[in-house]
Design a protein around this motif. Structure first.
Motif, PDB file in Angstrom:
ATOM      1  N   ALA A 167      30.995   3.569   9.722  1.00  0.00           N
ATOM      2  CA  ALA A 167      30.374   4.548  10.622  1.00  0.00           C
ATOM      3  C   ALA A 167      30.936   5.936  10.354  1.00  0.00           C
ATOM      4  CB  ALA A 167      30.616   4.141  12.075  1.00  0.00           C
ATOM      5  N   ALA A 168      32.257   6.010  10.154  1.00  0.00           N
ATOM      6  CA  ALA A 168      32.881   7.300   9.865  1.00  0.00           C
ATOM      7  C   ALA A 168      32.465   7.807   8.495  1.00  0.00           C
ATOM      8  CB  ALA A 168      34.399   7.179   9.944  1.00  0.00           C
ATOM      9  N   VAL A 169      32.400   6.916   7.510  1.00  0.00           N
ATOM     10  CA  VAL A 169      31.972   7.322   6.163  1.00  0.00           C
ATOM     11  C   VAL A 169      30.560   7.886   6.206  1.00  0.00           C
ATOM     12  CG1 VAL A 169      31.371   6.464   3.860  1.00  0.00           C
ATOM     13  CG2 VAL A 169      33.491   5.710   4.952  1.00  0.00           C
ATOM     14  N   GLU A 170      29.683   7.232   6.921  1.00  0.00           N
ATOM     15  CA  GLU A 170      28.303   7.703   7.015  1.00  0.00           C
ATOM     16  C   GLU A 170      28.224   9.047   7.739  1.00  0.00           C
ATOM     17  OE1 GLU A 170      23.945   5.697   7.814  1.00  0.00           O
ATOM     18  OE2 GLU A 170      25.733   4.787   8.710  1.00  0.00           O
ATOM     19  N   ARG A 171      29.011   9.204   8.795  1.00  0.00           N
ATOM     20  CA  ARG A 171      29.007  10.464   9.542  1.00  0.00           C
ATOM     21  C   ARG A 171      29.520  11.621   8.670  1.00  0.00           C
ATOM     22  NH1 ARG A 171      32.478   9.121  12.912  1.00  0.00           N
ATOM     23  NH2 ARG A 171      34.270  10.314  12.166  1.00  0.00           N
ATOM     24  N   ILE A 172      30.606  11.380   7.953  1.00  0.00           N
ATOM     25  CA  ILE A 172      31.192  12.425   7.106  1.00  0.00           C
ATOM     26  C   ILE A 172      30.266  12.720   5.926  1.00  0.00           C
ATOM     27  CG2 ILE A 172      33.140  12.898   5.544  1.00  0.00           C
ATOM     28  CD1 ILE A 172      34.870  11.299   7.617  1.00  0.00           C
ATOM     29  N   GLY A 173      29.627  11.675   5.394  1.00  0.00           N
ATOM     30  CA  GLY A 173      28.667  11.889   4.311  1.00  0.00           C
ATOM     31  C   GLY A 173      27.480  12.722   4.755  1.00  0.00           C
ATOM     32  N   ALA A 174      26.983  12.470   5.961  1.00  0.00           N
ATOM     33  CA  ALA A 174      25.854  13.239   6.483  1.00  0.00           C
ATOM     34  C   ALA A 174      26.242  14.698   6.689  1.00  0.00           C
ATOM     35  CB  ALA A 174      25.363  12.625   7.791  1.00  0.00           C
ATOM     36  N   ARG A 175      27.443  14.927   7.180  1.00  0.00           N
ATOM     37  CA  ARG A 175      27.916  16.307   7.377  1.00  0.00           C
ATOM     38  C   ARG A 175      28.091  17.010   6.036  1.00  0.00           C
ATOM     39  NH1 ARG A 175      27.591  21.014   9.637  1.00  0.00           N
ATOM     40  NH2 ARG A 175      29.582  22.014  10.170  1.00  0.00           N
ATOM     41  N   PHE A 176      28.587  16.271   5.042  1.00  0.00           N
ATOM     42  CA  PHE A 176      28.725  16.843   3.704  1.00  0.00           C
ATOM     43  C   PHE A 176      27.366  17.293   3.171  1.00  0.00           C
ATOM     44  CE2 PHE A 176      28.753  16.566  -0.899  1.00  0.00           C
ATOM     45  CZ  PHE A 176      29.923  17.234  -1.246  1.00  0.00           C
ATOM     46  N   LEU A 177      26.360  16.445   3.307  1.00  0.00           N
ATOM     47  CA  LEU A 177      25.013  16.809   2.858  1.00  0.00           C
ATOM     48  C   LEU A 177      24.503  18.050   3.582  1.00  0.00           C
ATOM     49  CD1 LEU A 177      23.204  13.354   2.652  1.00  0.00           C
ATOM     50  CD2 LEU A 177      23.793  14.839   0.737  1.00  0.00           C
ATOM     51  N   GLU A 178      24.774  18.113   4.873  1.00  0.00           N
ATOM     52  CA  GLU A 178      24.324  19.254   5.671  1.00  0.00           C
ATOM     53  C   GLU A 178      24.964  20.546   5.176  1.00  0.00           C
ATOM     54  OE1 GLU A 178      24.198  20.637  10.381  1.00  0.00           O
ATOM     55  OE2 GLU A 178      25.486  18.986   9.761  1.00  0.00           O
ATOM     56  N   LEU A 179      26.259  20.497   4.895  1.00  0.00           N
ATOM     57  CA  LEU A 179      26.972  21.701   4.473  1.00  0.00           C
ATOM     58  C   LEU A 179      26.615  22.114   3.047  1.00  0.00           C
ATOM     59  CD1 LEU A 179      30.467  20.919   6.009  1.00  0.00           C
ATOM     60  CD2 LEU A 179      28.934  22.770   6.714  1.00  0.00           C
ATOM     61  N   SER A 187      37.926   6.846  -8.977  1.00  0.00           N
ATOM     62  CA  SER A 187      36.712   7.444  -8.422  1.00  0.00           C
ATOM     63  C   SER A 187      35.493   6.565  -8.670  1.00  0.00           C
ATOM     64  CB  SER A 187      36.449   8.818  -9.055  1.00  0.00           C
ATOM     65  OG  SER A 187      37.538   9.687  -8.879  1.00  0.00           O
ATOM     66  N   VAL A 188      34.551   6.629  -7.733  1.00  0.00           N
ATOM     67  CA  VAL A 188      33.243   5.998  -7.879  1.00  0.00           C
ATOM     68  C   VAL A 188      32.201   7.012  -7.433  1.00  0.00           C
ATOM     69  CG1 VAL A 188      34.058   3.629  -7.540  1.00  0.00           C
ATOM     70  CG2 VAL A 188      33.419   5.011  -5.555  1.00  0.00           C
ATOM     71  N   TRP A 189      30.959   6.804  -7.855  1.00  0.00           N
ATOM     72  CA  TRP A 189      29.935   7.778  -7.483  1.00  0.00           C
ATOM     73  C   TRP A 189      28.562   7.126  -7.386  1.00  0.00           C
ATOM     74  CZ3 TRP A 189      32.909   8.283 -11.947  1.00  0.00           C
ATOM     75  CH2 TRP A 189      32.285   7.950 -13.153  1.00  0.00           C
ATOM     76  N   THR A 190      27.663   7.880  -6.779  1.00  0.00           N
ATOM     77  CA  THR A 190      26.278   7.454  -6.624  1.00  0.00           C
ATOM     78  C   THR A 190      25.381   8.394  -7.423  1.00  0.00           C
ATOM     79  OG1 THR A 190      25.698   8.871  -4.734  1.00  0.00           O
ATOM     80  CG2 THR A 190      26.834   6.795  -4.245  1.00  0.00           C
ATOM     81  N   THR A 191      24.125   7.993  -7.533  1.00  0.00           N
ATOM     82  CA  THR A 191      23.099   8.902  -8.048  1.00  0.00           C
ATOM     83  C   THR A 191      22.223   9.277  -6.863  1.00  0.00           C
ATOM     84  OG1 THR A 191      23.117   7.859 -10.229  1.00  0.00           O
ATOM     85  CG2 THR A 191      21.196   9.183  -9.666  1.00  0.00           C
ATOM     86  N   GLY A 192      22.243  10.554  -6.494  1.00  0.00           N
ATOM     87  CA  GLY A 192      21.483  10.999  -5.337  1.00  0.00           C
ATOM     88  C   GLY A 192      22.295  10.951  -4.053  1.00  0.00           C
ATOM     89  N   GLY A 193      21.661  11.397  -2.974  1.00  0.00           N
ATOM     90  CA  GLY A 193      22.360  11.558  -1.710  1.00  0.00           C
ATOM     91  C   GLY A 193      22.061  10.504  -0.667  1.00  0.00           C
ATOM     92  N   ASP A 194      21.738   9.293  -1.088  1.00  0.00           N
ATOM     93  CA  ASP A 194      21.440   8.211  -0.156  1.00  0.00           C
ATOM     94  C   ASP A 194      22.741   7.717   0.485  1.00  0.00           C
ATOM     95  OD1 ASP A 194      21.001   5.471   0.830  1.00  0.00           O
ATOM     96  OD2 ASP A 194      19.009   5.680  -0.059  1.00  0.00           O
ATOM     97  N   LEU A 195      22.816   7.738   1.799  1.00  0.00           N
ATOM     98  CA  LEU A 195      24.029   7.323   2.502  1.00  0.00           C
ATOM     99  C   LEU A 195      24.296   5.825   2.355  1.00  0.00           C
ATOM    100  CD1 LEU A 195      23.648   9.483   5.732  1.00  0.00           C
ATOM    101  CD2 LEU A 195      25.316   9.813   3.894  1.00  0.00           C
ATOM    102  N   THR A 196      23.256   5.043   2.186  1.00  0.00           N
ATOM    103  CA  THR A 196      23.455   3.608   1.952  1.00  0.00           C
ATOM    104  C   THR A 196      24.196   3.379   0.640  1.00  0.00           C
ATOM    105  OG1 THR A 196      21.421   3.078   3.161  1.00  0.00           O
ATOM    106  CG2 THR A 196      22.301   1.376   1.690  1.00  0.00           C
ATOM    107  N   GLU A 197      23.846   4.166  -0.375  1.00  0.00           N
ATOM    108  CA  GLU A 197      24.534   4.056  -1.656  1.00  0.00           C
ATOM    109  C   GLU A 197      25.982   4.541  -1.546  1.00  0.00           C
ATOM    110  OE1 GLU A 197      23.308   2.596  -4.455  1.00  0.00           O
ATOM    111  OE2 GLU A 197      21.713   2.030  -3.051  1.00  0.00           O
ATOM    112  N   LEU A 198      26.213   5.531  -0.688  1.00  0.00           N
ATOM    113  CA  LEU A 198      27.583   5.988  -0.448  1.00  0.00           C
ATOM    114  C   LEU A 198      28.426   4.859   0.123  1.00  0.00           C
ATOM    115  CD1 LEU A 198      29.866   8.059  -0.126  1.00  0.00           C
ATOM    116  CD2 LEU A 198      28.793   8.790   2.028  1.00  0.00           C
ATOM    117  N   LEU A 199      27.876   4.107   1.072  1.00  0.00           N
ATOM    118  CA  LEU A 199      28.614   2.983   1.663  1.00  0.00           C
ATOM    119  C   LEU A 199      28.925   1.918   0.611  1.00  0.00           C
ATOM    120  CD1 LEU A 199      26.727   2.580   5.057  1.00  0.00           C
ATOM    121  CD2 LEU A 199      28.915   3.713   4.646  1.00  0.00           C
ATOM    122  N   LYS A 200      27.984   1.662  -0.286  1.00  0.00           N
ATOM    123  CA  LYS A 200      28.229   0.701  -1.359  1.00  0.00           C
ATOM    124  C   LYS A 200      29.370   1.176  -2.253  1.00  0.00           C
ATOM    125  CE  LYS A 200      23.460  -1.013  -1.715  1.00  0.00           C
ATOM    126  NZ  LYS A 200      22.271  -1.094  -2.604  1.00  0.00           N
ATOM    127  N   ALA A 201      29.404   2.485  -2.529  1.00  0.00           N
ATOM    128  CA  ALA A 201      30.446   3.037  -3.395  1.00  0.00           C
ATOM    129  C   ALA A 201      31.823   2.891  -2.751  1.00  0.00           C
ATOM    130  CB  ALA A 201      30.147   4.503  -3.702  1.00  0.00           C
TER     131      ALA A 201
END
Length: 273
Positions: free
Chosen positions: A157-169, A108-122
């Motif tokens: 692109a898919a990671v960012e889309r799924i991450g955005a939906r996760f934040l929304e939910l 597992s890896v993780w970010t601090t906060g909900g920045d999608l750019t950081e999600l892509l780095k992870a």
């Protein structure tokens, strides 16, 4: 002392979800005190609780910050929670327990906060393959394809889309940051194990599958690792991987882990006290 939520519609009664556990505690001579969970969440609880040297909460989930405020309010009443705020955070949030269980749980890896750019780095840190998305405390597994499963970690692109939906939910319930877990193929139902003082005292079905208890559960690798975490009361959910190895899906604070339907709550209360 056992602390349970009051019924929101009748504060003089136990919350129906925890009433059987409260009844079992009273039958064993344990003091049971109701608290206003909604007020705890708002940070507005005026606690009126008799002093106690060892109190355990069994109730709805609290954030780590809410639990810290709960601990402070109880301390003013002379109540010592068995699980401190620091111990609660360690158990409740994946970054707190991951390193201790690294060898028996998906990478597992993780970010601090909900920045999608950081999600892509992870996700890049995990390399290729598939993954599972969650935050520090929860996934959206019931929205598997749209907000949880990452079929290809290199498909940004898919990671960012799924991450955005996760934040929304998750909305205001989003906690800590994104967590990406390497996907592993599991087989069969999960088992929920209950640990008090670093020792497994009960094994039950997972509440999502209360009629399915896996057989052949092997804790030989997990037991010393959970003991080393030195947490007072936790649950560890395990499932068999496709190759037969038992893997930790989740460690959680036992105070806010659900008890499976159909199991005698007296078993839990007896193990705790």
């Amino acid at each position: 002392m056992l602390l349970v939520p009051a019924d929101p519609l009748n504060p003089r009664r136990d919350d129906p979800h925890f009433a059987a556990q409260a009844h079992a505690a009273r039958e064993l001579g344990i003091v049971v005190v109701r608290v206003d969970h909604d007020a705890l969440v708002r940070g507005e609880a005026e606690l009126r609780v008799p002093a106690a040297e060892d109190a355990v909460y069994r109730g709805w989930m609290l954030s780590s910050a809410q639990y810290e405020s709960f601990e402070a309010g109880l301390a003013e009443c002379g109540v010592q929670l068995r699980t401190s705020a620091d111990e609660y955070r360690t158990a409740h949030e994946l970054p707190g327990w991951y390193e201790g269980l690294r060898t028996v749980t998906p990478e597992s890896v993780w970010t601090t906060g909900g920045d999608l750019t950081e999600l892509l780095k992870a996700t890049r840190a995990l390399g290729g393959g598939a993954g599972v998305l969650r935050d520090y405390v929860k996934s959206m597994k019931h929205y598997w394809t749209e907000a949880c499963f990452l079929p290809d970690l290199t498909d940004e692109a898919a990671v960012e889309r799924i991450g955005a939906r996760f934040l929304e939910l998750r909305d205001d319930a989003f906690t800590g940051g994104f967590v990406v877990r390497r996907y592993e193929e599991f087989s069969g139902a999960e088992a929920r194990t209950w640990w008090v003082g670093g020792r497994c005292v009960l094994t039950t079905p997972h509440p999502d599958t209360p009629d399915e208890l896996p057989t052949g559960l092997d804790l030989i690798e997990v037991e010393p690792l959970v003991a080393e975490l030195a947490l007072p009361f936790v649950t560890v959910d395990l499932v068999r991987r496709a190759d037969g190895a038992w893997r930790v899906v989740e460690l959680g604070d036992g105070q806010v882990s659900d008890w499976p339907a159909g199991r005698d709550p007296a078993d839990l209360i007896t193990a705790l006290f």
